[in-house]
Design a protein around this motif. Structure first.
Motif, PDB file in Angstrom:
ATOM      1  N   VAL A   1       0.848  -1.200   0.000  1.00 54.82           N
ATOM      2  CA  VAL A   1       0.000   0.000   0.000  1.00 54.82           C
ATOM      3  C   VAL A   1       0.881   1.246   0.000  1.00 54.82           C
ATOM      4  O   VAL A   1       0.629   2.206  -0.743  1.00 54.82           O
ATOM      5  CB  VAL A   1      -0.966  -0.021   1.212  1.00 54.82           C
ATOM      6  CG1 VAL A   1      -1.684   1.312   1.355  1.00 54.82           C
ATOM      7  CG2 VAL A   1      -1.961  -1.167   1.091  1.00 54.82           C
ATOM      8  N   ILE A   2       1.925   1.236   0.811  1.00 55.24           N
ATOM      9  CA  ILE A   2       2.848   2.377   0.870  1.00 55.24           C
ATOM     10  C   ILE A   2       3.568   2.547  -0.462  1.00 55.24           C
ATOM     11  O   ILE A   2       3.704   3.670  -0.970  1.00 55.24           O
ATOM     12  CB  ILE A   2       3.846   2.203   2.036  1.00 55.24           C
ATOM     13  CG1 ILE A   2       3.093   2.228   3.370  1.00 55.24           C
ATOM     14  CG2 ILE A   2       4.930   3.271   2.010  1.00 55.24           C
ATOM     15  CD1 ILE A   2       3.924   1.800   4.569  1.00 55.24           C
ATOM     16  N   ILE A   3       4.046   1.459  -1.043  1.00 57.31           N
ATOM     17  CA  ILE A   3       4.717   1.525  -2.354  1.00 57.31           C
ATOM     18  C   ILE A   3       3.754   2.089  -3.396  1.00 57.31           C
ATOM     19  O   ILE A   3       4.134   2.933  -4.218  1.00 57.31           O
ATOM     20  CB  ILE A   3       5.236   0.133  -2.781  1.00 57.31           C
ATOM     21  CG1 ILE A   3       6.357  -0.326  -1.867  1.00 57.31           C
ATOM     22  CG2 ILE A   3       5.716   0.157  -4.237  1.00 57.31           C
ATOM     23  CD1 ILE A   3       6.717  -1.802  -2.012  1.00 57.31           C
ATOM     24  N   GLY A   4       2.500   1.632  -3.377  1.00 46.77           N
ATOM     25  CA  GLY A   4       1.504   2.140  -4.323  1.00 46.77           C
ATOM     26  C   GLY A   4       1.250   3.624  -4.162  1.00 46.77           C
ATOM     27  O   GLY A   4       1.090   4.351  -5.146  1.00 46.77           O
ATOM     28  N   ALA A   5       1.214   4.090  -2.917  1.00 47.24           N
ATOM     29  CA  ALA A   5       1.022   5.525  -2.671  1.00 47.24           C
ATOM     30  C   ALA A   5       2.201   6.326  -3.226  1.00 47.24           C
ATOM     31  O   ALA A   5       2.010   7.358  -3.899  1.00 47.24           O
ATOM     32  CB  ALA A   5       0.855   5.783  -1.178  1.00 47.24           C
ATOM     33  N   GLY A   6       3.406   5.859  -2.972  1.00 49.47           N
ATOM     34  CA  GLY A   6       4.585   6.546  -3.508  1.00 49.47           C
ATOM     35  C   GLY A   6       4.614   6.510  -5.020  1.00 49.47           C
ATOM     36  O   GLY A   6       4.925   7.506  -5.677  1.00 49.47           O
ATOM     37  N   GLY A   7       4.263   5.350  -5.592  1.00 52.08           N
ATOM     38  CA  GLY A   7       4.218   5.220  -7.054  1.00 52.08           C
ATOM     39  C   GLY A   7       3.165   6.117  -7.675  1.00 52.08           C
ATOM     40  O   GLY A   7       3.360   6.671  -8.760  1.00 52.08           O
ATOM     41  N   GLY A   8       2.047   6.271  -6.984  1.00 55.46           N
ATOM     42  CA  GLY A   8       0.994   7.164  -7.481  1.00 55.46           C
ATOM     43  C   GLY A   8       1.471   8.604  -7.550  1.00 55.46           C
ATOM     44  O   GLY A   8       1.167   9.328  -8.506  1.00 55.46           O
ATOM     45  N   ILE A   9       2.209   9.020  -6.557  1.00 55.10           N
ATOM     46  CA  ILE A   9       2.778  10.371  -6.555  1.00 55.10           C
ATOM     47  C   ILE A   9       3.790  10.504  -7.687  1.00 55.10           C
ATOM     48  O   ILE A   9       3.833  11.510  -8.394  1.00 55.10           O
ATOM     49  CB  ILE A   9       3.428  10.690  -5.191  1.00 55.10           C
ATOM     50  CG1 ILE A   9       2.351  10.782  -4.109  1.00 55.10           C
ATOM     51  CG2 ILE A   9       4.244  11.972  -5.260  1.00 55.10           C
ATOM     52  CD1 ILE A   9       2.894  10.841  -2.695  1.00 55.10           C
ATOM     53  N   LEU A  10       4.607   9.481  -7.865  1.00 63.18           N
ATOM     54  CA  LEU A  10       5.666   9.523  -8.882  1.00 63.18           C
ATOM     55  C   LEU A  10       5.131   9.500 -10.309  1.00 63.18           C
ATOM     56  O   LEU A  10       5.722  10.126 -11.203  1.00 63.18           O
ATOM     57  CB  LEU A  10       6.609   8.332  -8.713  1.00 63.18           C
ATOM     58  CG  LEU A  10       7.514   8.349  -7.506  1.00 63.18           C
ATOM     59  CD1 LEU A  10       8.246   7.027  -7.379  1.00 63.18           C
ATOM     60  CD2 LEU A  10       8.486   9.492  -7.598  1.00 63.18           C
ATOM     61  N   ASN A  11       4.055   8.789 -10.535  1.00 62.68           N
ATOM     62  CA  ASN A  11       3.566   8.561 -11.891  1.00 62.68           C
ATOM     63  C   ASN A  11       3.379   9.860 -12.670  1.00 62.68           C
ATOM     64  O   ASN A  11       3.912  10.016 -13.766  1.00 62.68           O
ATOM     65  CB  ASN A  11       2.276   7.745 -11.857  1.00 62.68           C
ATOM     66  CG  ASN A  11       1.924   7.173 -13.202  1.00 62.68           C
ATOM     67  OD1 ASN A  11       2.804   6.842 -13.985  1.00 62.68           O
ATOM     68  ND2 ASN A  11       0.648   7.053 -13.454  1.00 62.68           N
ATOM     69  N   GLY A  12       2.618  10.770 -12.138  1.00 67.26           N
ATOM     70  CA  GLY A  12       2.389  12.027 -12.837  1.00 67.26           C
ATOM     71  C   GLY A  12       3.557  12.992 -12.735  1.00 67.26           C
ATOM     72  O   GLY A  12       3.823  13.773 -13.645  1.00 67.26           O
TER      73      GLY A  12
END
Length: 157
Positions: A34-45
């Motif tokens: 979940v934490i990795i996904g949150a960080g990845g979501g920020i990084l994506n855009g």
């Protein structure tokens, strides 16, 4: 700065996932995902915004192509580095438990998931967890270094 924050969150998630894999704690690994996904979501855009935003307006198409190409190369490089870390972790775990002449053969069998039955399956699962943890900690280290680079190299306002 948002890019550095996203990388830091991803690094923390990867480090925590490594702990979950090492200790064979699925709930810790789930929280880490979940934490990795949150960080990845920020990084994506943010990554596309950073690349395209740094190019002149009349070169936005070229910058978009560079962004897509860079992302693809990063995925391939990441796969290569993390697969290597996985294999090195598996070999290191095996070297303490099996004869030296069996390490390479057994490591390849474990890394590819080909070991499906027999007395060594429990050992293989434990060893794979160690290798997977090594891979996750390598990813955490890379994200931490990237976060520091972004924070230190960003233009000052």
């Amino acid at each position: 700065m948002v890019l550095a924050i996203g990388l830091s969150i991803t690094a923390a998630g990867n480090a925590l996932a490594g702990v979950g894999a090492w200790r064979n704690q699925p709930t810790v690994a789930l929280l880490a995902m979940v934490i990795i996904g949150a960080g990845g979501g920020i990084l994506n855009g943010e990554t596309s915004k950073a690349i395209i935003g740094s190019a002149p307006r009349d070169r936005a198409g070229m910058a978009s192509g560079i962004s897509a190409t860079t992302r693809f190369v990063g995925i391939l490089l990441g796969f290569t580095v993390l697969s290597s870390a996985l294999t090195i972790g598996i070999r290191a775990g095996l070297s303490a438990r099996v004869p030296a002449d069996e390490v390479m053969r057994l490591a390849d069998t474990i890394a590819t998931g080909a070991l499906t039955r027999g007395a060594q399956v429990d050992l293989a699962r434990a060893i794979y967890s160690q290798g997977f943890a090594a891979s996750l900690w390598t990813a955490a280290a890379a994200a931490t270094l990237a976060s520091l680079a972004v924070a230190l190299l960003r233009p000052r306002a």
